[in-house]
Design an enzyme around this catalytic site. Structure first.
Site, mmCIF file in Angstrom:
data_model
loop_
_atom_site.group_PDB
_atom_site.id
_atom_site.type_symbol
_atom_site.label_atom_id
_atom_site.label_comp_id
_atom_site.label_asym_id
_atom_site.label_seq_id
_atom_site.Cartn_x
_atom_site.Cartn_y
_atom_site.Cartn_z
ATOM 1 N N SER A 59 0.808 -1.224 0.000
ATOM 2 C CA SER A 59 0.000 0.000 0.000
ATOM 3 C C SER A 59 0.838 1.270 0.000
ATOM 4 O O SER A 59 0.314 2.352 -0.238
ATOM 5 C CB SER A 59 -0.948 0.028 1.211
ATOM 6 O OG SER A 59 -0.242 0.331 2.381
ATOM 7 N N LYS B 222 1.658 4.044 7.354
ATOM 8 C CA LYS B 222 0.870 4.907 6.464
ATOM 9 C C LYS B 222 1.333 6.359 6.602
ATOM 10 O O LYS B 222 2.030 6.723 7.550
ATOM 11 C CB LYS B 222 -0.622 4.831 6.816
ATOM 12 C CG LYS B 222 -1.266 3.477 6.550
ATOM 13 C CD LYS B 222 -1.388 3.191 5.071
ATOM 14 C CE LYS B 222 -2.107 1.883 4.804
ATOM 15 N NZ LYS B 222 -1.346 0.705 5.262
#
Length: 207
Positions: free
Chosen positions: A128, A166
């Protein structure tokens, strides 16, 4: 810091000068390094000049002088160029996974990747963050921190048991954990659900 080829050439020149009193010829340097053309040696010599390791007197044969500003590293110097930090297991760069903290395993990382403060390493699992240059299988170096600035790539603990890597986005009443892959959605959490455990300081990759 010299590249491997630059260091090989420097060592050869240094040892040759000590033994013979003059610098080696370009042909000798080419043969020693196993290169096919003198142009490669010219590029390496230019790189050593840029780093103030040697000085070349142009239009003279064997006119390469050592500046004395550099010495070839010894094993103890190389050892001082790395530090051992804890390797805490895997972190998801995808959907969160349960946090793993292995306090006994360590990993050697270049000293320039760390500074003041406490650091640890995590193995990346997932894709991701691929558009931020973080790939599945990378080892990320994390500086331990409890706070982050908007836009930092962070290790975030969600609800006390899930950990993910993230980009941190602070909103007025919430926190967004933003992926760097359009296949994944940004996830929004209330402030009390997120605990920052570190900020990305660097990464290492094996090929």
């Amino acid at each position: 810091m010299l590249t491997k080829k630059q260091l090989q050439l420097f060592d050869f020149i240094q040892n040759y000068v000590k033994k013979n009193g003059v610098a080696p010829s370009f042909d000798e340097m080419k043969d020693q390094l196993g290169l096919k053309s003198k142009s490669s040696i010219h590029r390496l010599i230019s790189a050593l000049e840029d780093r103030h390791v040697v000085h070349r007197l142009h239009n003279q044969a064997r006119a390469i002088e050592l500046t004395g500003e550099y010495r070839s590293p010894k094993m103890e110097d190389i050892a001082n160029d790395v530090v051992q930090i804890p390797l805490y297991g895997k972190i998801a760069a995808g959907l969160p996974i349960e946090a793993v903290a292995n306090e006994t395993e360590t990993i050697a990382v270049p000293a320039q990747m760390t500074g003041k403060g406490e650091y640890y390493a995590l193995l990346v699992e997932g894709d991701s963050m691929i558009n931020a240059g973080i790939l599945n299988g990378d080892t990320v170096i994390i500086k331990r921190a409890a706070q982050a600035n908007d836009g930092d790539i962070v290790v975030a603990l969600i609800d006390g048991y899930d950990v993910t890597l993230k980009r941190f986005r602070k909103r007025s009443t919430s926190i967004a954990l933003e992926p760097a892959n359009p296949a994944y959605e940004t996830r929004i959490f209330t402030n009390d659900r997120i605990e920052i455990q570190g900020i990305l300081a660097g990464l290492m990759r094996s090929y």
